[in-house]
Structure formats: C-alpha cells, structure tokens
Design a protein around this motif. Structure first.
Motif, PDB file in Angstrom:
ATOM      1  N   GLY A 195      -0.360  40.355 102.686  1.00 16.18           N
ATOM      2  CA  GLY A 195      -1.349  40.661 103.721  1.00 16.18           C
ATOM      3  C   GLY A 195      -2.424  41.641 103.292  1.00 16.18           C
ATOM      4  N   THR A 196      -2.474  42.011 102.019  1.00 17.77           N
ATOM      5  CA  THR A 196      -3.496  42.943 101.550  1.00 17.77           C
ATOM      6  C   THR A 196      -4.749  42.234 101.046  1.00 17.77           C
ATOM      7  OG1 THR A 196      -2.626  43.027  99.297  1.00 17.77           O
ATOM      8  CG2 THR A 196      -1.748  44.633 100.882  1.00 17.77           C
ATOM      9  N   ALA A 197      -4.745  40.901 101.066  1.00 22.61           N
ATOM     10  CA  ALA A 197      -5.881  40.123 100.582  1.00 22.61           C
ATOM     11  C   ALA A 197      -5.976  38.831 101.375  1.00 22.61           C
ATOM     12  CB  ALA A 197      -5.710  39.811  99.096  1.00 22.61           C
ATOM     13  N   LEU A 198      -7.139  38.213 101.310  1.00 22.80           N
ATOM     14  CA  LEU A 198      -7.352  36.867 101.829  1.00 22.80           C
ATOM     15  C   LEU A 198      -7.849  36.010 100.676  1.00 22.80           C
ATOM     16  CD1 LEU A 198      -9.287  37.337 105.201  1.00 22.80           C
ATOM     17  CD2 LEU A 198      -6.919  36.655 104.907  1.00 22.80           C
ATOM     18  N   THR A 199      -7.390  34.762 100.622  1.00 24.12           N
ATOM     19  CA  THR A 199      -7.947  33.811  99.668  1.00 24.12           C
ATOM     20  C   THR A 199      -8.847  32.852 100.433  1.00 24.12           C
ATOM     21  OG1 THR A 199      -6.086  32.272  99.872  1.00 24.12           O
ATOM     22  CG2 THR A 199      -5.963  33.937  98.126  1.00 24.12           C
ATOM     23  N   VAL A 200      -9.954  32.524  99.831  1.00 25.67           N
ATOM     24  CA  VAL A 200     -10.907  31.567 100.404  1.00 25.67           C
ATOM     25  C   VAL A 200     -11.047  30.447  99.389  1.00 25.67           C
ATOM     26  CG1 VAL A 200     -13.262  31.192 101.235  1.00 25.67           C
ATOM     27  CG2 VAL A 200     -12.163  33.433 101.565  1.00 25.67           C
ATOM     28  N   ASP A 201     -10.649  29.243  99.787  1.00 28.51           N
ATOM     29  CA  ASP A 201     -10.846  28.079  98.935  1.00 28.51           C
ATOM     30  C   ASP A 201     -11.962  27.245  99.536  1.00 28.51           C
ATOM     31  OD1 ASP A 201      -8.916  28.185  96.713  1.00 28.51           O
ATOM     32  OD2 ASP A 201      -7.487  28.366  98.351  1.00 28.51           O
ATOM     33  N   ALA A 202     -13.052  27.124  98.784  1.00 31.38           N
ATOM     34  CA  ALA A 202     -14.223  26.365  99.217  1.00 31.38           C
ATOM     35  C   ALA A 202     -14.308  25.088  98.391  1.00 31.38           C
ATOM     36  CB  ALA A 202     -15.487  27.200  99.026  1.00 31.38           C
ATOM     37  N   ASP A 203     -14.593  23.990  99.073  1.00 33.34           N
ATOM     38  CA  ASP A 203     -14.752  22.703  98.400  1.00 33.34           C
ATOM     39  C   ASP A 203     -15.992  22.045  98.983  1.00 33.34           C
ATOM     40  OD1 ASP A 203     -14.470  20.318  97.049  1.00 33.34           O
ATOM     41  OD2 ASP A 203     -12.592  19.743  98.001  1.00 33.34           O
ATOM     42  N   SER A 204     -16.973  21.749  98.127  1.00 37.74           N
ATOM     43  CA  SER A 204     -18.188  21.106  98.636  1.00 37.74           C
ATOM     44  C   SER A 204     -18.515  19.862  97.825  1.00 37.74           C
ATOM     45  CB  SER A 204     -19.370  22.082  98.627  1.00 37.74           C
ATOM     46  OG  SER A 204     -19.776  22.371  97.322  1.00 37.74           O
ATOM     47  N   ARG A 205     -19.236  18.976  98.480  1.00 38.50           N
ATOM     48  CA  ARG A 205     -19.676  17.713  97.871  1.00 38.50           C
ATOM     49  C   ARG A 205     -21.127  17.481  98.257  1.00 38.50           C
ATOM     50  NH1 ARG A 205     -15.035  14.331  96.961  1.00 38.50           N
ATOM     51  NH2 ARG A 205     -13.185  15.318  97.817  1.00 38.50           N
ATOM     52  N   ALA A 206     -21.897  17.009  97.296  1.00 41.96           N
ATOM     53  CA  ALA A 206     -23.282  16.647  97.590  1.00 41.96           C
ATOM     54  C   ALA A 206     -23.291  15.440  98.513  1.00 41.96           C
ATOM     55  CB  ALA A 206     -24.025  16.337  96.300  1.00 41.96           C
ATOM     56  N   LYS A 207     -24.121  15.473  99.535  1.00 37.19           N
ATOM     57  CA  LYS A 207     -24.189  14.349 100.474  1.00 37.19           C
ATOM     58  C   LYS A 207     -24.698  13.084  99.800  1.00 37.19           C
ATOM     59  CE  LYS A 207     -24.556  16.861 104.793  1.00 37.19           C
ATOM     60  NZ  LYS A 207     -25.312  17.035 106.035  1.00 37.19           N
ATOM     61  N   ALA A 208     -25.609  13.216  98.850  1.00 38.19           N
ATOM     62  CA  ALA A 208     -26.183  12.050  98.180  1.00 38.19           C
ATOM     63  C   ALA A 208     -25.243  11.444  97.137  1.00 38.19           C
ATOM     64  CB  ALA A 208     -27.504  12.430  97.514  1.00 38.19           C
ATOM     65  N   ASP A 209     -24.265  12.249  96.666  1.00 38.29           N
ATOM     66  CA  ASP A 209     -23.363  11.768  95.621  1.00 38.29           C
ATOM     67  C   ASP A 209     -22.012  12.466  95.780  1.00 38.29           C
ATOM     68  OD1 ASP A 209     -21.987  10.979  93.355  1.00 38.29           O
ATOM     69  OD2 ASP A 209     -23.389  11.915  91.940  1.00 38.29           O
ATOM     70  N   PRO A 210     -21.053  11.835  96.481  1.00 46.19           N
ATOM     71  CA  PRO A 210     -19.755  12.474  96.719  1.00 46.19           C
ATOM     72  C   PRO A 210     -18.978  12.831  95.455  1.00 46.19           C
ATOM     73  CG  PRO A 210     -20.016  10.531  98.100  1.00 46.19           C
ATOM     74  CD  PRO A 210     -21.178  10.557  97.140  1.00 46.19           C
ATOM     75  N   THR A 211     -19.353  12.267  94.306  1.00 43.55           N
ATOM     76  CA  THR A 211     -18.682  12.654  93.067  1.00 43.55           C
ATOM     77  C   THR A 211     -19.226  13.978  92.519  1.00 43.55           C
ATOM     78  OG1 THR A 211     -20.182  11.418  91.629  1.00 43.55           O
ATOM     79  CG2 THR A 211     -18.246  10.234  92.482  1.00 43.55           C
ATOM     80  N   ASP A 212     -20.340  14.447  93.078  1.00 43.14           N
ATOM     81  CA  ASP A 212     -20.937  15.730  92.692  1.00 43.14           C
ATOM     82  C   ASP A 212     -20.234  16.817  93.505  1.00 43.14           C
ATOM     83  OD1 ASP A 212     -22.474  17.927  92.036  1.00 43.14           O
ATOM     84  OD2 ASP A 212     -24.369  17.063  92.734  1.00 43.14           O
ATOM     85  N   ARG A 213     -19.166  17.375  92.927  1.00 45.68           N
ATOM     86  CA  ARG A 213     -18.307  18.325  93.646  1.00 45.68           C
ATOM     87  C   ARG A 213     -18.403  19.718  93.036  1.00 45.68           C
ATOM     88  NH1 ARG A 213     -12.390  16.660  93.978  1.00 45.68           N
ATOM     89  NH2 ARG A 213     -12.401  18.455  95.364  1.00 45.68           N
ATOM     90  N   TYR A 214     -18.057  20.689  93.866  1.00 50.35           N
ATOM     91  CA  TYR A 214     -17.983  22.090  93.445  1.00 50.35           C
ATOM     92  C   TYR A 214     -16.843  22.722  94.224  1.00 50.35           C
ATOM     93  CZ  TYR A 214     -19.074  27.061  93.176  1.00 50.35           C
ATOM     94  OH  TYR A 214     -18.986  28.413  92.988  1.00 50.35           O
ATOM     95  N   ALA A 215     -16.091  23.598  93.565  1.00 47.81           N
ATOM     96  CA  ALA A 215     -15.015  24.314  94.241  1.00 47.81           C
ATOM     97  C   ALA A 215     -15.035  25.768  93.795  1.00 47.81           C
ATOM     98  CB  ALA A 215     -13.666  23.683  93.922  1.00 47.81           C
ATOM     99  N   ALA A 216     -14.669  26.658  94.716  1.00 48.49           N
ATOM    100  CA  ALA A 216     -14.582  28.087  94.403  1.00 48.49           C
ATOM    101  C   ALA A 216     -13.320  28.650  95.037  1.00 48.49           C
ATOM    102  CB  ALA A 216     -15.807  28.830  94.922  1.00 48.49           C
ATOM    103  N   HIS A 217     -12.757  29.641  94.377  1.00 41.23           N
ATOM    104  CA  HIS A 217     -11.583  30.359  94.884  1.00 41.23           C
ATOM    105  C   HIS A 217     -11.969  31.834  94.921  1.00 41.23           C
ATOM    106  CE1 HIS A 217      -7.372  31.268  95.646  1.00 41.23           C
ATOM    107  NE2 HIS A 217      -7.460  32.213  94.739  1.00 41.23           N
TER     108      HIS A 217
END
Length: 176
Positions: free
Chosen positions: A61-83
C-alpha cells in the motif's frame, strides 16, 4: 561459531522494519483516487489513440502501479504501453494532507527510456515531471468525479510543447 555468525548475517538481511525506521511517505489522496480502471481517447504527437489504464496498490500500500496501454486509432497494431509506479515523497506533513509525489516511468521503448520523476499534489490532481536528456516531460493528472484528464508537455529550452493528452472515464476492470 560459524552457525551463530551465519544466523546473525541472515537476520540482518531480512528487511524487516525496525522501530527506528521512518514510516513511508504517504501517498497524496489525489494520487490514490486514480485506483481502478479507466478507458478513453487521446492524442499523442498529433496521432489519435485509444487508451486504457489499470491502477492498483502495490508494495504493502505504499505505492500505486499504473499500467497504460494505447493503440493508434488508424492502425491498431501501432501500440504503446507504459508501467508507472507512483508513491508519496517526503515526510508526512504535520498539518494538512500529503503533497509530495515520486514516480518511476518505464515503457515499451525499453530500459533506455526509464525515468524517475518528482511532483506535487495540486487542487484536483497532481503534477509530476520526468527528466530526460533532451526534455523534461511534465505530466498533469486531473480528476473530476469519474472523469480523468492526463496531459503531457515536453519542456525544453524554457518552452512547453504539447506531447500527449487523454480524456478518460472510469471503467469496469477486466476479470483476472
């Protein structure tokens, strides 16, 4: 004698908190308020994207993890993720809520693009800046009920340039 020395060495490596250890910095309420799942749309360097966030407590409980996952609308194979890892920073204030925020950024660009950031709680959210060699990336998180805005500007040479902006709403978390 060797057994006694080995036992003492092992006891010293257990990592348990001692009475004289300072408590961890409290996580500001505006950071804790992100906990849960989010879904939305945004733009990264002019490119429209869809994004999901999953925000969970970690490290007792001393931290939070944020997992972000995004995809370009024009090309769903164009992905990005961050932790991201977000924690409190500094001692607990004597009066009022905690305000200091520390963060760690890692993403799908790999180890050369990690950064440690510092920031503060502000009315309605928090700001945190991650320094990189070419620019500092200022992240502004704002929460209004079930709506979250997250914007990122690249700050270089005293000038801010828009980098990314997202508008998200709370969503049901997928079953694990």
């Amino acid at each position: 004698m060797r057994a006694l020395l080995a036992s003492v060495a092992l006891l010293g490596m257990t990592g348990t908190a001692r009475a004289e250890d300072q408590p961890p910095a409290p996580i500001p309420g505006s950071v804790k308020a992100l906990e849960g799942c989010w879904r939305g749309d945004g733009e990264v360097m002019g490119k429209p994207v869809e994004i999901t966030l999953s925000v969970k407590p970690a490290a007792l409980g001393t931290a939070l993890t944020v997992d972000a996952d995004s995809r370009a609308k024009a090309d769903p194979t164009d992905r990005y993720a961050a932790h991201l890892i977000l924690t409190g920073r500094g001692p607990a204030p004597k009066e009022g809520p905690a305000t200091g925020v520390s963060g760690f950024w890692a993403d799908s660009f790999g180890g050369d693009f990690t950064a440690v950031g510092k920031g503060e709680a502000v009315p309605g959210g928090f700001d945190i800046t991650y320094p990189y060699p070419d620019a500092a990336f200022v992240n502004r998180w704002r929460l209004d009920g079930g709506k979250l805005s997250w914007s990122i500007v690249a700050r270089a040479g005293g000038k801010d340039a828009p980098f990314a902006a997202y508008a998200l709403t709370r969503a049901a978390c997928p079953a694990e």
